[in-house]
Design a protein around this motif. Structure first.
Motif, mmCIF file in Angstrom:
data_model
loop_
_atom_site.group_PDB
_atom_site.id
_atom_site.type_symbol
_atom_site.label_atom_id
_atom_site.label_comp_id
_atom_site.label_asym_id
_atom_site.label_seq_id
_atom_site.Cartn_x
_atom_site.Cartn_y
_atom_site.Cartn_z
ATOM 1 N N THR A 67 0.875 -1.182 0.029
ATOM 2 C CA THR A 67 0.102 0.017 -0.077
ATOM 3 C C THR A 67 0.785 1.224 -0.170
ATOM 4 O O THR A 67 1.626 1.270 0.909
ATOM 5 C CB THR A 67 -0.727 -0.014 1.364
ATOM 6 O OG1 THR A 67 -1.486 -1.239 1.224
ATOM 7 C CG2 THR A 67 -1.918 1.183 1.126
ATOM 8 N N GLN A 69 0.581 4.998 1.024
ATOM 9 C CA GLN A 69 -0.032 6.105 1.773
ATOM 10 C C GLN A 69 0.472 7.343 1.705
ATOM 11 O O GLN A 69 1.707 7.381 1.963
ATOM 12 C CB GLN A 69 0.027 5.527 3.138
ATOM 13 C CG GLN A 69 -0.951 4.218 3.312
ATOM 14 C CD GLN A 69 -1.095 3.517 4.591
ATOM 15 O OE1 GLN A 69 -0.349 4.121 5.573
ATOM 16 N NE2 GLN A 69 -2.034 2.892 4.947
ATOM 17 N N ALA A 282 -4.623 5.838 0.290
ATOM 18 C CA ALA A 282 -4.147 4.667 -0.062
ATOM 19 C C ALA A 282 -4.267 4.101 -1.198
ATOM 20 O O ALA A 282 -5.285 3.827 -1.619
ATOM 21 C CB ALA A 282 -4.541 3.723 1.385
ATOM 22 N N ARG A 284 -3.668 0.341 -2.834
ATOM 23 C CA ARG A 284 -3.397 -0.890 -2.847
ATOM 24 C C ARG A 284 -2.715 -1.598 -4.043
ATOM 25 O O ARG A 284 -3.145 -1.315 -5.244
ATOM 26 C CB ARG A 284 -4.652 -1.722 -2.451
ATOM 27 C CG ARG A 284 -5.048 -1.353 -1.014
ATOM 28 C CD ARG A 284 -5.962 -2.280 -0.524
ATOM 29 N NE ARG A 284 -5.419 -3.539 -0.245
ATOM 30 C CZ ARG A 284 -6.106 -4.509 0.444
ATOM 31 N NH1 ARG A 284 -7.371 -4.571 0.611
ATOM 32 N NH2 ARG A 284 -5.614 -5.590 0.749
#
Length: 380
Positions: A67, A69, A282, A284
């Protein structure tokens, strides 16, 4: 004399009793040690209850995701500050704070006395030019007047009509309209306010879709594409997430930050997201399964990480320190790339009170051993 001898004898007897009590205490302590060291004894036996009691965690497979962020700022799909292009007095405010308006809807009307007079004059000139054009046109067709006179009258008519259109355009500029459909913000202007060029009248935002611009480190650019799904959260709505997608990635990388700006779009039907909000974005990059341990079970020293493996021996359980290679940290668990295997038992917490190789008593084992002994005794 007799009293003094009596006190001496009494003191001697008391001293002898104290010495006898000390000898008995030492003897009883030695008996207790000998009794506990035999097979099946309470403490220090094979059950491992001699050491410090610790919580047990098991290294188990868990799903982790790669991820990215980052932080970004929310903006409307279209946002503008409504201003005036001239210095003029406001005569009417045609909207309410927070009102939803359509494209082209009037918002503010400015004083336009000169423009009204210009339109009256321009209409009069157009009417006069039309009469002259009709007259000279008829005379030219009858051969009484030269055709050039009729052509000049036609040109004068077109000029008058253009002047009327210009006057009407200037009057239209005295009404400030919404450039697109959206929601208005707060305003402080009222009828009678003198507005200057560039001064804010109100704000207008199209919040049906929210855009969030955020930096993407250079090393991740090869993994992201327009259309990649993303999730954003905000402190204004704890526990709630917003789903969107990457709409565009800038064509340039900033030379100082080594990051490119990505623009994400989020549907906003309920209007929860507002322009200017700080969003945690975020992205993924897929999921994988790896060995994991709770964060409380991992001890860090500089760039190195350790866990305490619970090892069984002849004299009970001991805490063996093992260096691991940590990976991602997600939802309270640390990914373990190497150092321990799936299924191994480790100390779950309180690592600062444990020394390498020290005896430990896993929570629950002493209780289970006592229950087993009680069952065997009742069976006999």
């Amino acid at each position: 004399m007799i009293k003094r001898h009596f006190f001496i004898v009494g003191a001697a007897v008391l001293l002898g009793l104290m010495v006898l009590a000390a000898v008995l205490r030492i003897a009883l302590a030695d008996d207790d040690k000998g009794g506990s060291g035999g097979p099946g004894g309470g403490r220090g036996g094979p059950g491992g209850g001699r050491g410090q009691q610790v919580a047990v965690a098991t290294v188990a497979p868990r799903e982790f995701s790669d991820t990215i962020q980052v932080l970004g700022v929310a903006r409307g799909l279209r946002s503008v500050t409504i201003t005036s292009s001239t210095t003029e007095l406001i005569t009417r405010v045609l909207f309410r704070d927070g009102q939803t308006v359509a494209a082209g809807q009037p918002l503010v009307q400015l004083q336009a006395r000169e423009e009204d007079a210009d339109i009256i004059e321009a209409r009069a000139r157009v009417a006069q030019a039309e009469r002259e054009h009709e007259r000279y046109k008829e005379l030219a067709e009858r051969g009484v007047a030269p055709r050039v006179t009729a052509e000049n009258a036609e040109t004068a008519l077109e000029t008058a009509r253009a002047a009327l259109a210009a006057a009407q355009a200037r009057l239209g500029d005295r009404v400030i309209r919404a450039p697109f459909a959206g929601t208005l913000g707060l305003t402080t202007v009222t009828a009678g306010t003198l507005i200057n060029p560039g001064a804010a009248i109100t704000t207008l935002d199209d919040t049906r879709t929210i855009r969030v611009d955020f930096p993407v480190p250079e090393r991740f650019l090869g993994r992201l594409r327009p259309g990649t799904p993303i999730v954003a959260t905000s402190d204004a709505f704890p526990g709630q997430s917003f789903s969107g997608r990457i709409a565009l990635i800038d064509s340039r990388v900033n030379e100082q930050t080594r990051a490119a700006t990505a623009r994400a779009e989020f549907p906003n039907p309920g209007g929860a997201m507002r322009p200017g909000m700080l969003m945690r974005v975020a992205v993924r990059q897929g999921a994988r399964t790896a060995a994991a341990a709770p964060e409380a079970a991992v001890q860090y020293e500089g760039q190195r990480a350790f866990v305490f493996r619970i090892a069984r021996g002849e004299r009970g359980s001991t805490a063996q320190r093992a260096e691991i290679e940590p990976g991602a940290v997600e939802n309270g668990f640390v990914e373990i790339l190497s150092g321990v295997e799936t299924g191994e038992r480790i100390v779950g917490s309180g690592l600062n009170r444990i020394q390498p190789g020290a005896p430990v008593s896993p929570a629950g084992e002493g209780r289970a051993s006592a229950q087993g002994g009680a069952q065997r005794k009742s069976a006999q």
